[in-house]
Design a protein around this motif. Structure first.
Motif, mmCIF file in Angstrom:
data_model
loop_
_atom_site.group_PDB
_atom_site.id
_atom_site.type_symbol
_atom_site.label_atom_id
_atom_site.label_comp_id
_atom_site.label_asym_id
_atom_site.label_seq_id
_atom_site.Cartn_x
_atom_site.Cartn_y
_atom_site.Cartn_z
ATOM 1 N N GLU A 36 -2.637 -7.659 5.357
ATOM 2 C CA GLU A 36 -2.237 -7.379 3.986
ATOM 3 C C GLU A 36 -1.523 -6.035 3.953
ATOM 4 O OE1 GLU A 36 -5.623 -7.433 1.458
ATOM 5 O OE2 GLU A 36 -6.205 -9.482 1.992
ATOM 6 N N ILE A 37 -0.610 -5.877 3.027
ATOM 7 C CA ILE A 37 0.103 -4.614 2.870
ATOM 8 C C ILE A 37 -0.872 -3.537 2.411
ATOM 9 C CG2 ILE A 37 1.886 -3.419 1.533
ATOM 10 C CD1 ILE A 37 3.459 -6.038 1.522
ATOM 11 N N ASP A 38 -0.817 -2.381 3.059
ATOM 12 C CA ASP A 38 -1.704 -1.263 2.738
ATOM 13 C C ASP A 38 -1.094 -0.466 1.573
ATOM 14 O OD1 ASP A 38 -3.296 0.978 2.624
ATOM 15 O OD2 ASP A 38 -3.209 1.415 4.763
ATOM 16 N N PRO A 39 -1.676 -0.542 0.364
ATOM 17 C CA PRO A 39 -1.088 0.155 -0.784
ATOM 18 C C PRO A 39 -1.216 1.668 -0.699
ATOM 19 C CG PRO A 39 -3.209 -0.783 -1.388
ATOM 20 C CD PRO A 39 -2.909 -1.273 0.001
ATOM 21 N N ASP A 40 -2.095 2.154 0.203
ATOM 22 C CA ASP A 40 -2.314 3.594 0.318
ATOM 23 C C ASP A 40 -1.546 4.215 1.480
ATOM 24 O OD1 ASP A 40 -4.124 3.629 -1.860
ATOM 25 O OD2 ASP A 40 -5.722 2.890 -0.547
ATOM 26 N N SER A 41 -0.677 3.430 2.096
ATOM 27 C CA SER A 41 0.155 3.960 3.173
ATOM 28 C C SER A 41 1.414 4.566 2.564
ATOM 29 C CB SER A 41 0.528 2.841 4.155
ATOM 30 O OG SER A 41 1.423 3.302 5.135
ATOM 31 N N ASP A 42 1.486 5.887 2.563
ATOM 32 C CA ASP A 42 2.580 6.573 1.880
ATOM 33 C C ASP A 42 3.853 6.653 2.722
ATOM 34 O OD1 ASP A 42 1.005 7.036 -0.354
ATOM 35 O OD2 ASP A 42 0.171 8.881 0.506
ATOM 36 N N PHE A 43 3.709 6.783 4.040
ATOM 37 C CA PHE A 43 4.889 7.033 4.866
ATOM 38 C C PHE A 43 5.298 5.840 5.727
ATOM 39 C CE2 PHE A 43 1.127 8.377 7.132
ATOM 40 C CZ PHE A 43 1.295 7.898 8.420
ATOM 41 N N ILE A 44 4.488 4.783 5.765
ATOM 42 C CA ILE A 44 4.874 3.547 6.460
ATOM 43 C C ILE A 44 4.822 2.411 5.460
ATOM 44 C CG2 ILE A 44 4.353 1.946 8.328
ATOM 45 C CD1 ILE A 44 3.009 4.186 9.825
ATOM 46 N N ARG A 45 5.963 1.789 5.236
ATOM 47 C CA ARG A 45 6.039 0.674 4.297
ATOM 48 C C ARG A 45 6.283 -0.612 5.075
ATOM 49 N NH1 ARG A 45 3.670 2.280 -0.337
ATOM 50 N NH2 ARG A 45 4.516 4.279 -1.054
ATOM 51 N N TRP A 46 5.265 -1.451 5.117
ATOM 52 C CA TRP A 46 5.374 -2.733 5.816
ATOM 53 C C TRP A 46 5.696 -3.827 4.812
ATOM 54 C CZ3 TRP A 46 1.398 -6.852 6.351
ATOM 55 C CH2 TRP A 46 1.761 -7.823 7.304
ATOM 56 N N ASN A 47 6.565 -4.766 5.207
ATOM 57 C CA ASN A 47 7.012 -5.809 4.266
ATOM 58 C C ASN A 47 6.296 -7.138 4.433
ATOM 59 O OD1 ASN A 47 8.074 -6.768 6.640
ATOM 60 N ND2 ASN A 47 10.219 -6.766 5.976
#
Length: 221
Positions: A36-47
């Motif tokens: 699942e996409i990590d909503p708290d990842s500020d500097f890595i945005r996974w699609n």
């Protein structure tokens, strides 16, 4: 299960249904069914997508239909049929690493597939597997070289040299020399069972242990 460099494992993962986002010249991009996409990842945005190589023989995952037959928008299944790998490195993260997806992983294995030899000249080699990263991979230990020793154990060999065991390919001689210990071995200090160490190494030699590892890892003798 604990892991260390040199372990030969049989791994597998049940197939899951997903779809193809697009097909490129070198890889197929699919929606990854286990993260699942990590909503708290500020500097890595996974699609939400992962690329599977069309040409790399070290690619662990396969699809049904095969990747070479997929087209954009197609429904497919992705999984990992049983296969043999051997561990190059074990990396632990505390706190778990931020990768852009959930769950965050605290244990990663860098592995090579059976028949693929470590290349000390390579800048990067192997495929990373997140052991606690949410993909339901099953791990079975096939062979662990020097399983009778624990990392950090100190032994004396038959040539009266003292060694520290950092793994089957990471022996450190106390005299600063090179090579590998001559069997039989005597435990000087550590967590291993001294009687077991003496018994297992009473016959044979270091080269025999490495030769068995090579056979189990699909590398011949």
């Amino acid at each position: 299960m604990t892991y260390r460099a040199g372990d030969v494992l049989r791994i597998s993962c049940p197939f899951a249904t997903t779809f193809v986002s697009r097909v490129g010249e070198y890889d197929v991009i699919i929606r990854w069914p286990w993260w699942e996409i990590d909503p708290d990842s500020d500097f890595i945005r996974w699609n939400g997508e992962v690329a599977l190589s069309l040409r790399d023989p070290g690619e662990l995952y396969t699809t049904e239909p095969p990747v070479g037959n997929l087209v954009s928008g197609q429904i497919c299944r992705v999984g990992l049929p049983p296969r043999i790998v051997h561990v190059l490195e074990v990396q632990e993260y505390d706190p778990p690493q931020v990768s852009g997806w959930l769950p965050r992983s605290s244990l990663e294995l860098l592995v090579l597939t059976a028949g693929e030899a470590p290349d000390p000249r390579a800048e990067f080699q192997g495929t990373a597997i997140e052991v606690d990263g949410g993909v339901p991979i099953t791990y079975e230990m096939v062979f662990r070289p020097y399983a009778f020793l624990e990392l950090g154990d100190d032994v004396a060999d038959s040539d009266q040299r003292a060694w520290r065991f950092g793994g089957p390919f990471a022996w450190t001689a106390f005299d600063g020399g090179s090579g590998a210990p001559a069997w039989p071995l005597t435990l000087l200090d550590g967590d291993a069972d001294a009687d077991v160490v003496a018994s297992v190494t009473a016959a044979g030699e270091h080269a025999d242990e490495i030769a068995r590892w090579r056979r189990e890892a699909g590398l011949g003798n």
